[in-house]
Write a protein that holds these residues in place. Structure first.
Motif, mmCIF file in Angstrom:
data_model
loop_
_atom_site.group_PDB
_atom_site.id
_atom_site.type_symbol
_atom_site.label_atom_id
_atom_site.label_comp_id
_atom_site.label_asym_id
_atom_site.label_seq_id
_atom_site.Cartn_x
_atom_site.Cartn_y
_atom_site.Cartn_z
ATOM 1 N N TYR A 26 43.958 53.893 80.661
ATOM 2 C CA TYR A 26 44.819 53.016 79.870
ATOM 3 C C TYR A 26 43.910 52.044 79.131
ATOM 4 C CZ TYR A 26 48.684 54.765 82.669
ATOM 5 O OH TYR A 26 49.618 55.578 83.266
ATOM 6 N N GLU A 27 43.938 52.119 77.814
ATOM 7 C CA GLU A 27 43.089 51.273 76.989
ATOM 8 C C GLU A 27 43.882 50.801 75.780
ATOM 9 O OE1 GLU A 27 39.187 51.817 76.808
ATOM 10 O OE2 GLU A 27 39.137 52.788 78.755
ATOM 11 N N LYS A 28 43.383 49.763 75.147
ATOM 12 C CA LYS A 28 44.064 49.338 73.926
ATOM 13 C C LYS A 28 43.543 50.171 72.769
ATOM 14 C CE LYS A 28 41.221 45.502 72.359
ATOM 15 N NZ LYS A 28 41.252 44.117 71.962
ATOM 16 N N GLY A 29 44.400 50.381 71.820
ATOM 17 C CA GLY A 29 44.032 51.180 70.670
ATOM 18 C C GLY A 29 45.209 51.289 69.722
ATOM 19 N N GLY A 34 50.552 56.790 70.284
ATOM 20 C CA GLY A 34 50.529 55.993 71.505
ATOM 21 C C GLY A 34 49.534 56.510 72.519
ATOM 22 N N TYR A 35 48.931 57.659 72.212
ATOM 23 C CA TYR A 35 47.927 58.201 73.126
ATOM 24 C C TYR A 35 46.919 59.011 72.341
ATOM 25 C CZ TYR A 35 50.707 62.509 72.826
ATOM 26 O OH TYR A 35 51.395 63.602 72.381
ATOM 27 N N CYS A 36 45.830 59.336 73.021
ATOM 28 C CA CYS A 36 44.761 60.119 72.413
ATOM 29 C C CYS A 36 44.249 61.098 73.471
ATOM 30 C CB CYS A 36 43.644 59.182 71.964
ATOM 31 S SG CYS A 36 42.210 60.015 71.285
ATOM 32 N N ILE A 37 44.034 62.345 73.086
ATOM 33 C CA ILE A 37 43.510 63.352 74.002
ATOM 34 C C ILE A 37 42.147 63.792 73.486
ATOM 35 C CG2 ILE A 37 43.858 65.622 75.042
ATOM 36 C CD1 ILE A 37 46.851 65.289 74.449
ATOM 37 N N LEU A 38 41.131 63.585 74.286
ATOM 38 C CA LEU A 38 39.785 64.045 73.946
ATOM 39 C C LEU A 38 39.527 65.299 74.765
ATOM 40 C CD1 LEU A 38 38.076 60.540 74.153
ATOM 41 C CD2 LEU A 38 38.882 61.706 72.106
ATOM 42 N N ILE A 46 45.910 56.377 77.121
ATOM 43 C CA ILE A 46 47.253 55.879 76.816
ATOM 44 C C ILE A 46 47.123 54.414 76.398
ATOM 45 C CG2 ILE A 46 49.554 55.419 77.758
ATOM 46 C CD1 ILE A 46 49.111 58.304 77.888
ATOM 47 N N ASN A 47 47.903 54.012 75.428
ATOM 48 C CA ASN A 47 47.922 52.624 75.002
ATOM 49 C C ASN A 47 48.382 51.750 76.168
ATOM 50 O OD1 ASN A 47 48.354 50.132 73.820
ATOM 51 N ND2 ASN A 47 49.174 50.990 71.936
ATOM 52 N N LYS A 48 47.534 50.821 76.607
ATOM 53 C CA LYS A 48 47.856 50.025 77.790
ATOM 54 C C LYS A 48 48.970 49.008 77.535
ATOM 55 C CE LYS A 48 44.392 46.350 77.488
ATOM 56 N NZ LYS A 48 43.259 45.762 78.203
ATOM 57 N N TYR A 49 49.309 48.771 76.283
ATOM 58 C CA TYR A 49 50.369 47.817 75.972
ATOM 59 C C TYR A 49 51.748 48.484 75.883
ATOM 60 C CZ TYR A 49 46.505 44.724 75.064
ATOM 61 O OH TYR A 49 45.367 43.976 75.207
ATOM 62 N N PHE A 50 51.794 49.774 76.151
ATOM 63 C CA PHE A 50 53.080 50.475 76.182
ATOM 64 C C PHE A 50 53.946 49.928 77.310
ATOM 65 C CE2 PHE A 50 53.058 55.038 74.281
ATOM 66 C CZ PHE A 50 53.157 54.500 73.022
ATOM 67 N N THR A 51 55.239 50.018 77.116
ATOM 68 C CA THR A 51 56.159 49.695 78.199
ATOM 69 C C THR A 51 56.110 50.820 79.230
ATOM 70 O OG1 THR A 51 57.986 50.834 77.121
ATOM 71 C CG2 THR A 51 57.718 48.482 76.625
ATOM 72 N N LEU A 52 56.741 50.604 80.360
ATOM 73 C CA LEU A 52 56.797 51.632 81.402
ATOM 74 C C LEU A 52 57.420 52.906 80.854
ATOM 75 C CD1 LEU A 52 56.415 52.324 84.440
ATOM 76 C CD2 LEU A 52 58.745 51.523 84.764
ATOM 77 N N GLU A 53 58.510 52.759 80.110
ATOM 78 C CA GLU A 53 59.187 53.913 79.515
ATOM 79 C C GLU A 53 58.274 54.640 78.531
ATOM 80 O OE1 GLU A 53 63.028 54.741 76.640
ATOM 81 O OE2 GLU A 53 63.052 52.997 77.936
ATOM 82 N N GLY A 54 57.541 53.896 77.732
ATOM 83 C CA GLY A 54 56.624 54.494 76.769
ATOM 84 C C GLY A 54 55.499 55.258 77.435
#
Length: 92
Positions: A26-29, A34-38, A46-54
């Protein structure tokens, strides 16, 4: 299977990633989805500022994208959970 937006459900999803070869962070970006797959380094961010649902929706979406094979997991509960997730459709 209905998606439950609870911390314990998020923990189950995180456990699936822990048992796989992908690392979940979980990182900011400013990811558009809302996410990135390397895929080369097998890291999911995953964007760490997402809500639980996100976070839950993003993890389910990623699991479907990566197409994990349930039989590759040693834990039977994780195999069953992953099989149920593959049949789940998110309604946004």
């Amino acid at each position: 299977m209905p998606v439950k937006y609870t911390k314990s459900y998020l923990d189950k999803l995180e456990d699936v990633f822990a048992a796989s070869e992908y690392h979940l962070r979980y990182e900011k970006g400013n990811f558009k989805s809302g996410y990135c797959i390397l895929k080369d380094t097998k890291i999911v961010i995953i964007n760490k500022y997402f809500t639980l649902e996100g976070k839950i929706n993003a993890l389910i979406d990623i699991l479907k994208t990566l197409d994990f094979n349930p039989k590759s997991f040693a834990n039977q509960k994780q195999q069953d959970f992953l099989t149920e997730l593959k049949q789940t459709e998110l309604k946004l």
